[in-house]
Design an enzyme around this catalytic site. Sequence first.
Site, PDB file in Angstrom:
ATOM      1  N   ASP A  67       0.859  -1.181   0.000  1.00 25.20           N
ATOM      2  CA  ASP A  67       0.000   0.000   0.000  1.00 25.20           C
ATOM      3  C   ASP A  67       0.894   1.230   0.000  1.00 25.20           C
ATOM      4  O   ASP A  67       1.956   1.239   0.623  1.00 25.20           O
ATOM      5  CB  ASP A  67      -0.963  -0.001   1.188  1.00 25.20           C
ATOM      6  CG  ASP A  67      -0.256  -0.053   2.524  1.00 25.20           C
ATOM      7  OD1 ASP A  67       0.062   1.016   3.074  1.00 25.20           O
ATOM      8  OD2 ASP A  67      -0.026  -1.168   3.030  1.00 25.20           O
ATOM      9  N   ASP A 156      -9.738   3.327   5.570  1.00 25.27           N
ATOM     10  CA  ASP A 156      -8.662   3.285   6.555  1.00 25.27           C
ATOM     11  C   ASP A 156      -9.137   4.023   7.798  1.00 25.27           C
ATOM     12  O   ASP A 156      -9.189   5.252   7.831  1.00 25.27           O
ATOM     13  CB  ASP A 156      -7.425   3.953   5.951  1.00 25.27           C
ATOM     14  CG  ASP A 156      -6.231   3.980   6.900  1.00 25.27           C
ATOM     15  OD1 ASP A 156      -6.373   3.536   8.053  1.00 25.27           O
ATOM     16  OD2 ASP A 156      -5.157   4.452   6.481  1.00 25.27           O
ATOM     17  N   GLU A 158      -8.386   4.302  11.780  1.00 22.59           N
ATOM     18  CA  GLU A 158      -7.369   3.965  12.775  1.00 22.59           C
ATOM     19  C   GLU A 158      -7.082   5.186  13.633  1.00 22.59           C
ATOM     20  O   GLU A 158      -7.834   6.153  13.642  1.00 22.59           O
ATOM     21  CB  GLU A 158      -6.101   3.478  12.080  1.00 22.59           C
ATOM     22  CG  GLU A 158      -5.550   4.486  11.069  1.00 22.59           C
ATOM     23  CD  GLU A 158      -4.198   4.106  10.505  1.00 22.59           C
ATOM     24  OE1 GLU A 158      -3.234   4.041  11.302  1.00 22.59           O
ATOM     25  OE2 GLU A 158      -4.104   3.883   9.278  1.00 22.59           O
TER      26      GLU A 158
END
Length: 268
Positions: A67, A156, A158
């Site tokens: 990534d 994503d 987090e």
Amino acid sequence: MPVHRSGIRTLLLLSAALTLLFTLPSAATAAEKPERGSARMGMGVIKHDGQGGLPPETRATQTEGVDVSSHQGNVNWSSLWTSGVKWAYVKATEGNYYKNPYFAQQYNGSYNVGMIRGAYHFATPNDSSGANQANYFVDNGGGWSRDGRTLPGALDIEWNPYGAQCYGKTQSGMVSWIRDFLNTYKARTGRDAVIYTATSWWKTCTGNYGGFGASNPLWIARYNTTPGELPAGWAYQTMWQYTSSGPIVGDHNKFNGALDRVQALAYG
């Protein structure tokens, strides 16, 4: 009693020293705060979950992936392909204010060497609604097409690199935000988005909510020899980010299956 000048100077120096002592930590904290838009997958994993130093266990067939974000700049995709990397995710957007300036080179470059690739969005739930950010993502590279080479978009979600780790959300508020993003993304693309997260963050910020496992593939972040404990609702991970210090590009991943399973996810 009169105060001598030497005593006054001593008091002034002591006062200045104490002022410096108590202002240095806040200045250092401000200096460590990253620039908005610079967030990337796994940015908080080492800080909060630690870093293992051993290669991952690979008992089952797995397929290597990477990534990337603007942090990597222009990527040498040919070298990655030669090294065995077969799939990639590229950061497209963050919040509703940032687009990766290297997106075209990274997204098209990975495709052009033969990789199966997708786009990801770094969520900032304190900035705007899940629907708002899902639309921003789709409008700026996060869409999907049934060409067999495009993976569904990834969310994503987090640690907040800019402030409070849960973005000021309650656990139920965070779950609602994520659901809003996922529902909007599916309405726009017809696909269920992948969820990238770390188990410890998920437990803290969603209360270990288990309601997304039936529909949304899990991409787990853990820099160690195994994926470890997974968040509630998922019996297995689809992808595993196992290191931030891999060859050529730092963030390396294992897809939980052979290349034909990567293709199956792309086809939907």
